[in-house]
Scaffold this motif. Structure first.
Motif, short mmCIF file in Angstrom:
data_model
loop_
_atom_site.label_atom_id
_atom_site.label_comp_id
_atom_site.label_asym_id
_atom_site.label_seq_id
_atom_site.Cartn_x
_atom_site.Cartn_y
_atom_site.Cartn_z
N PRO A 158 94.57 85.43 109.37
CA PRO A 158 93.79 85.48 108.02
C PRO A 158 92.70 84.51 108.30
N ARG A 171 94.10 91.95 94.70
CA ARG A 171 93.72 91.53 96.23
C ARG A 171 93.96 92.40 96.71
N ASP A 195 92.64 95.54 99.54
CA ASP A 195 92.10 96.00 101.70
C ASP A 195 91.26 97.04 100.53
N LEU A 200 84.56 87.57 105.22
CA LEU A 200 85.96 88.86 105.34
C LEU A 200 85.62 89.06 106.21
N ARG A 208 90.42 92.01 100.38
CA ARG A 208 91.00 91.01 101.76
C ARG A 208 89.83 91.28 102.39
#
Length: 311
Positions: A303, A105, A107, A242, A130
């Motif tokens: 988050p 996972r 960015d 997201l 993410r």
């Protein structure tokens, strides 16, 4: 384009932090420059650039992240097969790359065509991305299509889309004039004609010129646009949840980046860099890094996706 980082003009201490490497996937070899420590951060460059587009921001980002700056299929030192240049295949390539590097996972930051790929990655592989940061571009099949008779200012920015999609005439016209054609892109899209230094333009152009498949591959992303557009028309039926950072240069795409992403995502943070054209990471590296790190830090602290914000 050389594999040895020491032959390139780079920020001080760059080669102490980063390593140039090849990653073998299933029938495809991708080149990436990796370094740093922390949560993984994938940097995807646009046309007609390579991983080198991120050189000015990578050292600062590596203080908090494991940075992976990739040459996508068809670019730089990566393989240049005959097909697979649609956004979905490019995204699948990068998911496989990150898996091979041990990152489940991560960015994602995508500029220009990398924005198309980033959107496809977030939409097609939501369990892997993410966050998504997109930098100064539009997305075919998502952004409304401009009129055929667009104003001159719009045509100046978008004329290359049609030219690059030609089947072979473009290659005949550009071959032997690569510095003229590609140099024009940097001179007219940056804040000023000399904002992107000549040594950087040489790196990008030489990466295309020195590989006999380079020119064809550079146009292949555009020749695959029918497929990419069809994919995006399907993707936009399911909105992204997201967190998304939409970053534009005030002298190029500006608010259009966030306007585009709000058509597809629920949680969009908008940022516009003053005195900046199309190449934010090279034109305003300190401000670019500040905005990106602030976004990633806030997402880390909070988050759960919230409402769209402005930076």
């Amino acid at each position: 384009m050389p594999t040895d980082l020491s032959t390139l003009r780079l920020p001080d201490g760059f080669t102490d932090l980063f390593t140039s490497r090849y990653v073998e996937l299933d029938g495809l070899r991708l080149h990436a420059v990796t370094g740093g420590d922390g949560p993984p951060l994938l940097l995807v460059s646009g046309w007609p650039q390579t991983w080198y587009a991120w050189r000015e921001v990578m050292p600062a980002l590596a203080r908090e992240h494991t940075v992976v700056a990739v040459d996508p299929r068809g670019a730089g030192l990566s393989d240049k097969p005959d097909d697979g240049y649609d956004a979905g295949t490019l995204a699948t390539d990068l998911v496989a790359l990150m898996s091979a590097l041990g990152h489940d996972r991560f960015d994602v930051v995508g500029h220009d065509i990398g924005m198309w790929t980033g959107y496809a990655l977030a939409a097609d592989h939501p369990e892997r991305a993410r966050t998504l940061t997109v930098v100064d571009a539009i997305i075919p099949g998502l952004t409304p299509t401009p009129s055929f008779f667009s104003p001159a200012a719009v045509n100046q920015r978008l004329w290359h889309f049609g030219f690059n999609r030609l089947t072979d005439l473009n290659e005949k016209l550009v071959q032997g004039r690569e510095h003229l054609y590609f140099g024009h892109q940097f001179a007219t899209k940056a804040a000023t004609p000399t904002t992107i230094p000549s040594y950087a333009v040489d790196v990008y152009v030489n990466a295309i010129v020195t590989d006999p498949r380079g020119l064809r591959a550079s146009f292949a992303y555009y020749r695959a646009l029918d497929e990419t557009i069809a994919q995006n028309e399907h993707r936009k039926k399911t909105r992204l949840t997201l967190p998304v950072l939409a970053l534009g240069g005030a002298r190029y795409s500006g608010p259009l980046v966030a306007e585009t992403m709000r058509l597809a995502a629920d949680d969009v943070t908008e940022a516009i860099l003053d005195d900046c054209g199309h190449y934010a990471a090279e034109e305003q590296p300190e401000r670019f890094t500040e905005v990106l790190e602030d976004f990633l830090g806030r997402v880390g602290r909070h988050p759960t996706p919230g409402q769209g914000r402005s930076a």
